[in-house]
Each structure stands twice: as C-alpha cells, then as structure tokens.
Design a protein around this motif. Structure first.
Motif, mmCIF file in Angstrom:
data_model
loop_
_atom_site.group_PDB
_atom_site.id
_atom_site.type_symbol
_atom_site.label_atom_id
_atom_site.label_comp_id
_atom_site.label_asym_id
_atom_site.label_seq_id
_atom_site.Cartn_x
_atom_site.Cartn_y
_atom_site.Cartn_z
ATOM 1 N N LEU A 1 -36.430 -3.298 8.726
ATOM 2 C CA LEU A 1 -35.975 -3.017 10.091
ATOM 3 C C LEU A 1 -35.147 -1.736 10.150
ATOM 4 C CD1 LEU A 1 -34.937 -6.574 11.352
ATOM 5 C CD2 LEU A 1 -36.881 -5.219 12.124
ATOM 6 N N ILE A 2 -34.255 -1.551 9.170
ATOM 7 C CA ILE A 2 -33.355 -0.397 9.215
ATOM 8 C C ILE A 2 -34.101 0.890 8.865
ATOM 9 C CG2 ILE A 2 -31.322 0.640 8.154
ATOM 10 C CD1 ILE A 2 -30.160 -2.135 7.841
ATOM 11 N N GLU A 3 -34.879 0.878 7.803
ATOM 12 C CA GLU A 3 -35.486 2.117 7.327
ATOM 13 C C GLU A 3 -36.741 2.498 8.098
ATOM 14 O OE1 GLU A 3 -36.153 1.697 3.185
ATOM 15 O OE2 GLU A 3 -34.017 1.769 2.645
ATOM 16 N N VAL B 1 -24.351 -1.652 12.189
ATOM 17 C CA VAL B 1 -24.489 -3.103 12.323
ATOM 18 C C VAL B 1 -25.608 -3.399 13.311
ATOM 19 C CG1 VAL B 1 -22.101 -3.685 11.754
ATOM 20 C CG2 VAL B 1 -22.705 -3.154 14.109
ATOM 21 N N PHE B 2 -26.173 -4.596 13.202
ATOM 22 C CA PHE B 2 -27.185 -5.081 14.139
ATOM 23 C C PHE B 2 -26.507 -5.954 15.191
ATOM 24 C CE2 PHE B 2 -30.934 -4.318 11.284
ATOM 25 C CZ PHE B 2 -31.674 -3.629 12.226
ATOM 26 N N ILE C 1 -30.569 -4.101 18.350
ATOM 27 C CA ILE C 1 -30.381 -2.658 18.367
ATOM 28 C C ILE C 1 -29.399 -2.310 17.258
ATOM 29 C CG2 ILE C 1 -28.555 -2.798 20.113
ATOM 30 C CD1 ILE C 1 -29.489 -0.077 21.147
ATOM 31 N N LEU C 2 -29.644 -1.209 16.571
ATOM 32 C CA LEU C 2 -28.805 -0.756 15.462
ATOM 33 C C LEU C 2 -27.792 0.247 15.997
ATOM 34 C CD1 LEU C 2 -28.392 -0.970 12.385
ATOM 35 C CD2 LEU C 2 -29.880 1.027 12.135
ATOM 36 N N LEU C 3 -26.499 -0.094 15.932
ATOM 37 C CA LEU C 3 -25.422 0.742 16.462
ATOM 38 C C LEU C 3 -24.322 0.837 15.424
ATOM 39 C CD1 LEU C 3 -25.127 -0.742 20.073
ATOM 40 C CD2 LEU C 3 -26.353 1.328 19.407
ATOM 41 N N HIS D 1 -40.352 -0.062 22.595
ATOM 42 C CA HIS D 1 -41.415 0.251 21.646
ATOM 43 C C HIS D 1 -41.073 -0.271 20.245
ATOM 44 C CE1 HIS D 1 -44.650 2.393 19.659
ATOM 45 N NE2 HIS D 1 -43.776 3.023 18.891
ATOM 46 N N LYS D 2 -39.839 -0.106 19.827
ATOM 47 C CA LYS D 2 -39.428 -0.633 18.516
ATOM 48 C C LYS D 2 -39.491 -2.151 18.491
ATOM 49 C CE LYS D 2 -36.314 3.291 17.683
ATOM 50 N NZ LYS D 2 -37.179 3.951 16.688
#
Length: 751
Positions: A655-657, A676-677, A692-694, A722-723
C-alpha cells in the motif's frame, strides 16, 4: 271564575312554602351531622346553588304530587268545573311544566379520563347540553374546551345534544368516557389532591317529605383547594381528638349573582390617618436682644449659587453616564484582548509542545535505530544491518557504473564484492556472538514460563494465582538448574548441589539419568583430588546440558509439554505438517508465515530470512510500526474492526510503496517515520479502499473534517478514489478479503 282561581293558587302557594321549609330543614338535618363517635372529623358536605335549587324544586314537585288529592277535594268544594277550552289549555301547560321540571332534574355523570383511567363524578342537570358539560369539565381540568371529546357506549356524542336526549333519566347515573384530541399539549389529569382520592364525589341523602314518605336526593361534595380558617373548637385531653364548630365544616352560602357589578363603600372612600411625631433631640434658637449677647464668630455667610435648569442637569448626567460607559467598555475591551492574548499564547505553547514532542519522538526513533545498528540484539536488528549494507552497495555500484568503464569498472566491482563479503562475515560473527550471549536468557525465559502459575481476575478485580503439582515440580527443577549453573560457589556448596541433583534424577531410571549420575560422580571425584575449577568447566557444562534435557522431557516435567515445539502426541502432527520449498523439510505450521489470503507461505521463516539476507535485504521495522499504530487506533475507535488485523506487513508495504508511492498525499513528505494511515471518511471503518497516507501533523486536521467531498478539490478527490479502486482490485483477489469486502459493501454506512 277568576276570583276563585286566584284563591286556589294562593292556597297552593302557601302549602308549597310550608312544605318547602320542612324539606329544607330535613335536608339540613341530613347534611349537618355531628362528629363521629371515634373522635374523627366527618367530611363537610356542600351543595352548590344550582344543585340546591334543583333539589328544592324536586322536593316541591314531590310534595305537590302527594297533595294533589287533597287540593282537588278542596277545590271541588269551592270551584265550579271550568269550560272545555280552559281544560285543554291547562293540560298543555301541565305537560310543559312537567317537561321543564324533568329537564331541571339532575343525574350523576361519571366521566372516565382516557387513558389515565381517573374517574370524575358530576351531578348535572339532564336538560343542559353536552357543550355546557364540556365547559364545566374544562374549567375543572384547566384545559381548552376544543380539545375535549365525550363518548357514550364507544360513540362520540354531539355538543348540541342534552343528557335527556341521550336517554338518561332523572336521578340516575351514567358512565361516559372523555379523551383529549391533543394529548401531548393538553393531557387530561385531575387536579384533585391525592389525599382526597378515597372520598366519594357524590352522596345520596334520604329526605323525609311527609309522614312515611321518603325521597333520595343526590348531593355533590365540593373540595375547595384553600384551607379553611380555624374558628375555634375543642380538643379531647385524653385522646387528642379535635372537635370543630359547625362554621368550620360548612362554607357560607353564596349570594346569587344579580348580573350587576357592585362595589362596597369601603373601596370607594379614602381612609385618612393622622400621627404625631416627636423629634429625638429638642432644638432651640437664641437671638441677640437686650440683656443677651450671642457671638457671631462661627456664623457663616451663605449665598445662593448658580441656578441649574432641568435640561442642564440632564445633559450633565448624560455626559457622566457616557464617560462611565466609555471607561467600562474600555475595561471590558482590555479584558477581552487579554483573554485572546492568553488563548493565543496557550495555543502557540501547545503547538510548540506538540512540535517538540514530535521532534523528540523522531529523535528517539533515530536514536533507537542507531543503537540497533551499533549493538543488534534481535533478528530485526540484523535485518536493519543488511538493509543498510544493501543501500551502501547499491550506491557504490551506481557510482562505479556511472564513472568507470571497461576493466576499471570490473576491478572496482570485484573490490566492492570483496568488501561486501567481509561485511557480511562480520555481521555473521556478531550474530553468533549475540546468540551465544542470549543463550542463558532464552533458557531462563523457558524455565520461568514452565514454572509460571495460572492467573485470572476474580469477580472483585483481584489477581488470583493457582499452583498445581506439576507447576511446583517445574519450579523445583528450575531452582535446581539455577544452582547447578553457578560455577563460582565454594567446594562444599557445589557438592551439596550435586548431591541434591543426584537424588532428584535417581527417582526415574533411564539412560539419561544414568549419564547424569556418572558425570556427577566424576566431578565429585575430581574435586576431592583438588583439580582446579577452570579444568572442570567442560564437565560442568555437560552436566547442565544433560539436566536441561532432563527438564525438557515431559515424562520428568509434565508442565513443559505445552512449551515444546514438537508435540508428544503424533496425532497432532498428522494435519499440521507442511513441506518447505526452500530447505525441503516437513515443518509445523508455526514455522511458516501466514499471509492475508489465509494461506501459508511456501517457505519457512528460516528460509525466508535467509532469502531476505541474500537478495532483497528489506527492513520491515517502519512498516510494522505503521501497522501497529493503525491497529491500536482502529481498536480504540471500533473494537470489531476487521481489515487492519487481516493485513500483514507485506500488504502495508504494498500500500505504501506501490499505491501511495511512499509519500504523503497532501504535502508529498517521504519521511516514513512521520507517515501514518488514517480513514478517508471518518464515519466508515478503515479499509484499503477507505484510507489515506498523511503525516502526523496533517492527521488531526483531516479527522476534524465533516465532509471530505466539500473540503478537498475535485482533482485531489479523483486521485484518491483512483487509488482506492486499485486497492479494491488488488485485495479482491484474496478470498478472505473479498468476503469481507462484500459484507462491508452490503452493510449500512457509518459507525
């Protein structure tokens, strides 16, 4: 004929007056009864004016009907028969008079309040309409007349009908139900105090109208809300019972309303009063005269000042008020500004504290990471070293490929390979040293787990511990192993420990126990010969190893069976053995890593670790921290969260990369220590398609948004959607995640 008729009417009126007085006296005697024999006070019975008039009229009608034969005989003796026309007129008037008397008769109406079930009893003239009955009940219940609805025999009665038209006979009783058309705003509740609920509303009085003739009269009891004034009475000295005067038990008779407003003379005149006052101090004035001199040294000359008009005085007061208001408003403004300044200072201090805390947390993570580099103690620490080695090798290889060509490039790559081999060998030696140093800790943890008591929380919250015979046996063996492992004790203590061990293992006869006994005898023999302790270290280590093997045998230590990797029952291994594709060994499921699909990996943990050291050399520490924090937050928000606990570290890495490209969605920060997620829509549970990654600074502001679709731009929202679609497509291929996805879409939105 007219004179004779007047004489007859006068005689009838006189007899009716006499009979009416006797009837009233009889009613008064029936109502005004004395106090009870037990000393208790009899409740007062009061009759309203309308009801009293109706009762008197009924009594007069009864007396008239009883005296009709006598009057007819007297009239026949003195009066000649009238003409036929006068007879018809008299019949019509008699019929009309009879109807009017019947309409004035009363009937007892019991009104049931729906749905409370309270009952109100009212003595009501049957000739009056339902509308007047509603007005009376509305004044009693203090509700509007429009909301009342009366029904008789489950049928709503009309307002223009009377009780007589409904079929109610005089001096009878009926039961009607009353409800409110607006029970929320105007509920029906009786206003009668609770202490009067047990008393009747209507009583029946038996009145003697003539000798041997009695008549039952319905009397309604009034209960005024005010307390009657005490007008005196008597109290029994022994029993304490109070006896009141008759004036206390009956209300004064109301005067009939004449329809004209009448005022008393006291309210139209003013009462004047004169009062003499005397000053507390006597004052006198002395003037200068013949034979008397009064000094004028202390006299003052008083001159009139400037005359101030009313407008000038008013303007001066207005200016003073304006000045006072300006100072007051200035003070209030200063207080408000000081409050804003304090809030701003507190806000800035809080932000500075949060920033300082984030910096300290990041520095702590870097310090911990550096400490793990310098002194690795766990397997994850060595993954960190191999990851740093791979980064260094990649940078060096990229620099060589970009700067050198031909033979020089090959020579540089060979030198780089030799340095990499040396570093790998150094890491391996350090790992062997770490495992050797941690061997004693691992053995001690194993022995402590086998000797730990059973624990649970009681009903009162206290921690309860329980020891069994197997736990006590494991604890004795643990203490004996700790004593045998001490090599620095003196000779006498060592021999004592060895003898204790010998007696312990000789309880069971087998090859292992015989070997331990032989080694103990050998050490005792060598110690008696004076051999140095340094020469006995190998022998003592063999004794500790064999005794540890003795402790790990379930036949000698039953409580250790639950800690062994290989169970003693072969039936447990039947469906729990899998083939590793790396080392080609059959191992238990605990030796493999479970993925998000619920299937085991094709290689065991050992082969996976070796493959990671040899090829990718990835470090999953940061992804584990992100997953751990995500699980803690979702567990606090919803204890039934599913998706964070189905995902593994590899899924978080994907998910992150791959999806979020290892950077924040808002500011593009690529610091994994600060990412963090969080939920995309906070009303829904976290999932790969609702995240969402913030950075940590952006998380709080994002979670305070009520609707993300109205806050962010459409382009940004389209990219996030889209993600989410890519994540849904990727994880829908996993059966377990696909099942949770379908149930999540069918469930109602929101927490």
């Amino acid at each position: 004929m007219s004179v004779q008729r007047e004489v007859i009417e006068q005689i009838v009126e006189e007899e009716e007056d006499e009979n009416g007085e006797e009837n009233l006296q009889t009613v008064g005697n029936a109502v005004g009864e004395p106090l009870g024999g037990d000393g208790e006070e009899v409740p007062a019975v009061e009759v309203e004016d309308g009801e009293e008039a109706g009762t008197q009229a009924d009594s007069l009608d009864d007396m008239a009907r009883l005296q009709e034969p006598q009057e007819k005989e007297n009239v026949e003796a003195a009066v000649v028969d009238p003409v036929e026309e006068n007879q018809n007129d008299s019949a019509e008037k008699a019929e009309q008079l009879k109807t009017e008397n019947a309409g004035n008769s009363t009937a007892t109406v019991k009104v049931v309040l729906v749905p409370e079930g309270h009952v109100m009893t009212v003595a009501f003239a049957i000739g009056l309409s339902i509308q007047e009955l509603k007005r009376h009940l509305a004044s009693e219940l203090r509700v509007p007349v429009e909301v009342l609805q009366l029904s008789l025999d489950d049928k709503v009665v009309e307002e223009h009908q009377s009780l007589m038209q409904l079929g109610i006979r005089p001096h009878s009783s009926t039961r009607m139900e009353m409800s409110s058309t607006n029970p929320d705003s105007h509920p029906l509740r009786p206003l009668r105090p609770p202490q009067h609920n047990s008393m009747p509303d209507v009583i029946t009085v038996r009145v003697q109208t003539d000798e041997g003739v009695f008549k039952e009269v319905v009397v309604e009891i009034e209960r005024p809300s005010q307390q009657k004034t005490f007008l005196g009475g008597y109290r029994h000295r022994l029993t304490g019972a109070e006896y009141h005067h008759a004036a206390v038990q009956t209300l004064p008779k109301k005067r009939p309303d004449r329809g004209v407003a009448v005022f008393s003379r006291d309210s139209q005149t003013v009462e004047l009063k004169s009062q003499v006052q005397q000053c507390p101090v006597n004052v006198s004035t002395q003037m200068t005269g013949i034979g008397c001199y009064v000094s004028c040294v202390n006299d003052k000359l008083v001159s009139p000042g400037k005359y101030i008009t009313a407008d000038e005085y008013h303007n001066r007061r207005v200016k003073a008020v304006i000045c006072l208001q300006s100072f007051a408003r200035r003070w209030l403004a200063q207080q408000a500004v000081d409050q804003l300044r304090r809030e701003r200072t507190r806000r800035l201090a809080w932000l500075e504290l949060q920033e300082k805390r984030r910096q300290e947390e990041k520095e702590e993570q870097l310090r911990d990471r550096r400490q793990r580099w310098m002194n690795p103690q766990k397997k994850e620490d060595f993954n960190l070293l191999y990851n740093a080695l791979e980064k260094w090798r990649s940078e060096e290889e990229q620099q060589i490929n970009s700067s050198l060509r031909g033979a020089e490039r090959k020579n540089a790559l060979c030198s780089l390979l030799e340095e990499e081999v040396k570093l790998i060998a150094a890491i391996g030696r350090h790992r062997v040293t770490m495992e050797t140093n941690n061997y004693d800790k691992v053995i001690q943890n194993f022995l402590n787990k086998s000797a730990a008591p059973y624990q649970w929380r009681g009903a009162d919250g206290r921690l309860i511990e329980m020891d069994t015979q197997f736990i006590i046996r494991a604890r004795e063996l643990r203490d004996l192993y700790n004593n045998i492992s001490l090599f620095t004790v003196n000779k006498e203590q060592r021999i004592h420990f060895l003898m204790t061990l010998k007696h312990t293992v000789m309880e069971c006869e087998c090859q292992l126990t015989r070997d331990i006994v032989d080694l103990i005898d050998r050490e005792v023999d060598l110690m008696t010969r004076g051999l140095k302790a340094r020469s006995l270290e190998g022998l003592r280590q063999r004794i500790c190893t064999l005794f540890l093997q003795y402790i790990k045998t379930p036949a000698f230590n039953p409580n250790v069976a639950k800690l062994l990797k290989v169970p003693q029952n072969p039936n447990q291994l039947k469906n729990d053995m899998f083939l590793c594709r790396g080392c080609h060994r059959y191992l238990r499921s605990a030796s493999f890593t479970a993925s998000a699909s619920g299937c085991l990996s094709r290689m065991c943990k050992h082969c996976t670790r070796l493959n990671n050291i040899a090829r990718p050399r990835d470090d999953f520490t940061l992804y584990k921290n992100i997953l751990r924090r995500l699980r803690d937050e979702e567990q606090s928000l919803n204890n039934k969260a599913t998706f964070p606990f189905l995902l593994q570290v590899e899924d978080i890495q994907y998910l992150i990369e791959v999806l979020w490209e290892s950077c924040s969605a808002l500011n593009g920060s690529s610091d994994l220590f600060n990412l963090v997620f969080v939920r995309w829509e906070r009303q829904r549970d976290w999932s790969p398609w609702n995240c969402i990654l913030l950075s940590k600074e952006e998380t709080k502001a994002h979670l305070e948004l009520e609707d993300v679709h109205q806050t962010y731009e459409k382009t940004f929202i389209r990219g996030v959607k889209h993600k989410h679609a890519m994540a849904r497509q990727h994880f829908s291929q996993i059966p377990v995640m696909a099942k949770c996805l379908n149930s999540h879409l069918s469930a109602p939105q929101g927490n």
